[in-house]
Motif scaffolding. Structure first.
Motif, PDB file in Angstrom:
ATOM      1  N   ARG A 116       1.071  -1.048   0.163  1.00  0.00           N
ATOM      2  CA  ARG A 116       0.239   0.225  -0.328  1.00  0.00           C
ATOM      3  C   ARG A 116       0.992   1.069  -0.138  1.00  0.00           C
ATOM      4  O   ARG A 116       0.465   2.571  -0.495  1.00  0.00           O
ATOM      5  CB  ARG A 116      -0.828   0.266   1.185  1.00  0.00           C
ATOM      6  N   THR A 117       1.847   1.185   0.879  1.00  0.00           N
ATOM      7  CA  THR A 117       2.896   2.558   0.847  1.00  0.00           C
ATOM      8  C   THR A 117       4.769   1.932   0.810  1.00  0.00           C
ATOM      9  O   THR A 117       4.351   0.978   1.449  1.00  0.00           O
ATOM     10  CB  THR A 117       2.703   3.283   2.843  1.00  0.00           C
ATOM     11  N   ILE A 118       5.330   2.543   0.367  1.00  0.00           N
ATOM     12  CA  ILE A 118       6.914   2.393   0.012  1.00  0.00           C
ATOM     13  C   ILE A 118       7.290   3.847   0.805  1.00  0.00           C
ATOM     14  O   ILE A 118       7.365   4.538  -0.290  1.00  0.00           O
ATOM     15  CB  ILE A 118       7.291   2.138  -1.227  1.00  0.00           C
ATOM     16  N   SER A 119       8.135   4.036   1.313  1.00  0.00           N
ATOM     17  CA  SER A 119       8.738   4.942   1.418  1.00  0.00           C
ATOM     18  C   SER A 119      10.273   4.641   2.190  1.00  0.00           C
ATOM     19  O   SER A 119      10.615   3.788   2.065  1.00  0.00           O
ATOM     20  CB  SER A 119       8.760   5.659   2.927  1.00  0.00           C
ATOM     21  N   LEU A 120      11.470   5.178   2.178  1.00  0.00           N
ATOM     22  CA  LEU A 120      12.531   5.210   2.667  1.00  0.00           C
ATOM     23  C   LEU A 120      13.257   4.452   4.033  1.00  0.00           C
ATOM     24  O   LEU A 120      13.764   3.629   3.481  1.00  0.00           O
ATOM     25  CB  LEU A 120      13.528   6.290   2.705  1.00  0.00           C
ATOM     26  N   THR A 121      11.709   3.853   4.351  1.00  0.00           N
ATOM     27  CA  THR A 121      11.890   3.187   5.401  1.00  0.00           C
ATOM     28  C   THR A 121      11.024   2.487   5.613  1.00  0.00           C
ATOM     29  O   THR A 121      11.390   1.488   6.365  1.00  0.00           O
ATOM     30  CB  THR A 121      12.382   4.453   6.352  1.00  0.00           C
ATOM     31  N   THR A 122      10.428   1.694   5.055  1.00  0.00           N
ATOM     32  CA  THR A 122       8.769   1.634   5.396  1.00  0.00           C
ATOM     33  C   THR A 122       8.222   0.621   4.642  1.00  0.00           C
ATOM     34  O   THR A 122       7.937   1.804   4.011  1.00  0.00           O
ATOM     35  CB  THR A 122       7.708   2.040   6.599  1.00  0.00           C
ATOM     36  N   VAL A 123       7.822  -0.274   4.377  1.00  0.00           N
ATOM     37  CA  VAL A 123       6.880  -0.680   3.785  1.00  0.00           C
ATOM     38  C   VAL A 123       5.640  -0.989   4.632  1.00  0.00           C
ATOM     39  O   VAL A 123       5.439  -2.189   5.147  1.00  0.00           O
ATOM     40  CB  VAL A 123       7.542  -1.888   2.647  1.00  0.00           C
ATOM     41  N   THR A 124       4.560  -0.804   4.145  1.00  0.00           N
ATOM     42  CA  THR A 124       3.029  -1.037   4.652  1.00  0.00           C
ATOM     43  C   THR A 124       2.392  -2.023   3.972  1.00  0.00           C
ATOM     44  O   THR A 124       2.052  -1.478   2.526  1.00  0.00           O
ATOM     45  CB  THR A 124       2.703   0.209   4.252  1.00  0.00           C
ATOM     46  N   ILE A 125       1.514  -3.222   4.131  1.00  0.00           N
ATOM     47  CA  ILE A 125       1.487  -4.344   3.613  1.00  0.00           C
ATOM     48  C   ILE A 125      -0.821  -3.891   4.096  1.00  0.00           C
ATOM     49  O   ILE A 125      -0.681  -4.036   5.065  1.00  0.00           O
ATOM     50  CB  ILE A 125       1.836  -5.830   3.667  1.00  0.00           C
ATOM     51  N   GLU A 126      -1.103  -4.327   3.077  1.00  0.00           N
ATOM     52  CA  GLU A 126      -2.915  -4.755   3.670  1.00  0.00           C
ATOM     53  C   GLU A 126      -3.224  -5.598   2.930  1.00  0.00           C
ATOM     54  O   GLU A 126      -2.801  -6.889   2.018  1.00  0.00           O
ATOM     55  CB  GLU A 126      -3.478  -4.042   2.443  1.00  0.00           C
ATOM     56  N   ASN A 127      -2.825  -6.986   4.719  1.00  0.00           N
ATOM     57  CA  ASN A 127      -2.795  -8.386   4.849  1.00  0.00           C
ATOM     58  C   ASN A 127      -4.730  -8.750   4.038  1.00  0.00           C
ATOM     59  O   ASN A 127      -5.416  -7.802   3.775  1.00  0.00           O
ATOM     60  CB  ASN A 127      -2.590  -9.013   5.883  1.00  0.00           C
ATOM     61  N   TRP A 128      -4.390 -10.192   3.854  1.00  0.00           N
ATOM     62  CA  TRP A 128      -6.059 -10.718   3.301  1.00  0.00           C
ATOM     63  C   TRP A 128      -7.030 -10.355   4.409  1.00  0.00           C
ATOM     64  O   TRP A 128      -8.417 -10.665   3.591  1.00  0.00           O
ATOM     65  CB  TRP A 128      -6.034 -12.682   3.322  1.00  0.00           C
ATOM     66  N   ASP A 129      -6.560 -10.729   5.791  1.00  0.00           N
ATOM     67  CA  ASP A 129      -8.254 -10.212   6.664  1.00  0.00           C
ATOM     68  C   ASP A 129      -7.748  -8.077   6.499  1.00  0.00           C
ATOM     69  O   ASP A 129      -8.934  -8.436   7.550  1.00  0.00           O
ATOM     70  CB  ASP A 129      -8.077 -10.733   7.734  1.00  0.00           C
ATOM     71  N   THR A 130      -7.717  -8.029   5.892  1.00  0.00           N
ATOM     72  CA  THR A 130      -7.859  -6.550   5.656  1.00  0.00           C
ATOM     73  C   THR A 130      -7.023  -5.965   6.592  1.00  0.00           C
ATOM     74  O   THR A 130      -6.932  -4.832   6.636  1.00  0.00           O
ATOM     75  CB  THR A 130      -9.278  -5.628   5.834  1.00  0.00           C
ATOM     76  N   SER A 131      -6.305  -6.428   7.871  1.00  0.00           N
ATOM     77  CA  SER A 131      -5.821  -5.856   8.303  1.00  0.00           C
ATOM     78  C   SER A 131      -4.552  -5.641   7.514  1.00  0.00           C
ATOM     79  O   SER A 131      -4.327  -5.539   6.615  1.00  0.00           O
ATOM     80  CB  SER A 131      -5.069  -6.441   9.444  1.00  0.00           C
ATOM     81  N   THR A 132      -3.406  -4.437   8.456  1.00  0.00           N
ATOM     82  CA  THR A 132      -2.826  -3.591   7.722  1.00  0.00           C
ATOM     83  C   THR A 132      -1.030  -3.804   8.201  1.00  0.00           C
ATOM     84  O   THR A 132      -0.781  -3.908   9.894  1.00  0.00           O
ATOM     85  CB  THR A 132      -2.256  -1.962   7.391  1.00  0.00           C
ATOM     86  N   SER A 133       0.060  -4.626   8.151  1.00  0.00           N
ATOM     87  CA  SER A 133       1.453  -4.769   8.595  1.00  0.00           C
ATOM     88  C   SER A 133       2.343  -3.302   7.810  1.00  0.00           C
ATOM     89  O   SER A 133       2.238  -3.339   6.587  1.00  0.00           O
ATOM     90  CB  SER A 133       1.339  -6.391   8.736  1.00  0.00           C
ATOM     91  N   ALA A 134       3.694  -3.107   8.634  1.00  0.00           N
ATOM     92  CA  ALA A 134       4.516  -2.604   8.403  1.00  0.00           C
ATOM     93  C   ALA A 134       5.740  -2.950   8.967  1.00  0.00           C
ATOM     94  O   ALA A 134       5.896  -3.800   9.986  1.00  0.00           O
ATOM     95  CB  ALA A 134       4.445  -1.016   9.061  1.00  0.00           C
TER      96      ALA A 134
END
Length: 312
Positions: A116-134
């Motif tokens: 969902r987002t890519i930055s210099l320090t962090t990548v954010t992922i939307e999981n299959w259960d619609t939760s978010t991981s970074a």
């Protein structure tokens, strides 16, 4: 005075970039997030340089050299993850390995989802259960990850289905004439296959493997490229494993799982036609319904206890 001015500039840059990050993160504009972080890092580096210059350290003084060394080591230790993430970001972007919206999997961290987002320090992922991981960006550079986006978009030959069915070896036997007649009624295949392959004296597992391969070859949801394999694996103590190595043309998760389930259900259904069974470890139900009888009479433990009491 100069240090105060540099600190004020750093604080202003940090405040502006923090506000911009919040706005652009909602809009998912990767470019603005990246440039704002670059400006922030450049301002922080400028503040460090100004601070060092104002201290007026002397190269010939061992104490000053030690201070600079310790200060640099501490900063390197504090910002090691940030430095590695910045390097990983430019590596991933320069080689086109990651884009917003890609479906990625990081097996070592049990991470799977859409970027969902890519930055210099962090990548954010939307999981299959619609939760978010970074997680830090450097993980995608230091560890193995799989990008499935080309497969999802249909730019590959299909999505891999790899399943193994363990056949109970006790049910393997040659086909009889009655078996052949029964299979001719059950199998929904062409006449040539029935005449050439479904014949007596052939092992039921051989004809079963050929039938599954033939059925998959004629399945409109199965891609015959790059490969279609139906094979026996090495015999185990549980039985004889049959492995399906199949590429399905329906690559989206819901359609893929639906077709995969239908193929598995057909394989299980066809086992009964060939008088085969899957292996399953014995359960309490199997033990209580066993057909093995060691004696015709059940043991009478109360009687045995009474006899032992009399002997005493």
């Amino acid at each position: 005075m100069i240090v105060s001015l540099a600190s004020l500039i750093l604080w202003c840059v940090w405040f502006v970039t923090k506000t911009l990050n919040e706005i652009f993160s909602l809009r998912k504009q990767e470019t603005h997030i990246t440039w704002s972080q670059i400006v922030l890092l450049a301002a922080f580096g400028f503040w460090i340089v100004v601070l060092v210059c104002c201290i007026n350290l002397k190269k010939d003084n061992p104490a000053d050299t030690a201070i600079v060394g310790v200060f640099g080591a501490v900063l390197g230790w504090i910002f090691q993850d940030t430095i590695k993430s910045v390097a990983a970001f430019f590596y991933l972007r320069a080689n086109g390995l990651l884009q917003i919206g890609d479906l990625i999997t990081v097996p070592s961290r049990n991470i799977e989802g859409f970027v969902r987002t890519i930055s210099l320090t962090t990548v954010t992922i939307e999981n299959w259960d619609t939760s978010t991981s970074a997680f830090p960006t450097y993980i995608l550079h230091a560890e193995h990850f799989k990008n499935s986006q080309r497969m999802i978009k249909g730019k590959t030959l299909g999505r891999l289905m790899q399943k193994t069915f363990i056949i109970d070896s006790g049910w393997i036997h040659p086909l009889t004439t009655n078996d052949v007649k029964r299979l001719h009624q059950h199998l929904d295949t062409d006449r040539i296959f029935k005449q050439q392959e479904v014949v007596s004296d052939k092992l039921n597992i051989e004809v079963f493997r050929l039938y599954i391969y033939h059925w998959l070859m004629n399945n409109p949801h199965v891609s015959q490229q790059p490969r279609l394999i139906v094979r026996w694996l090495e015999q185990t103590s549980e039985g004889l494993p049959l492995q399906l190595f199949v590429y399905l043309t329906d690559t989206m998760l819901d359609a893929f799982e639906w077709q995969q389930s239908q193929i598995m259900e057909h394989v299980v259904k066809a086992l009964g036609w060939f008088d085969l069974q899957l292996y399953q470890s014995p359960s309490g139900y199997d033990a209580s319904n066993s057909n093995i009888y060691l004696t015709q009479q059940t043991a009478d433990y109360h009687k045995k206890n009474e006899e032992n009491a009399k002997l005493k």
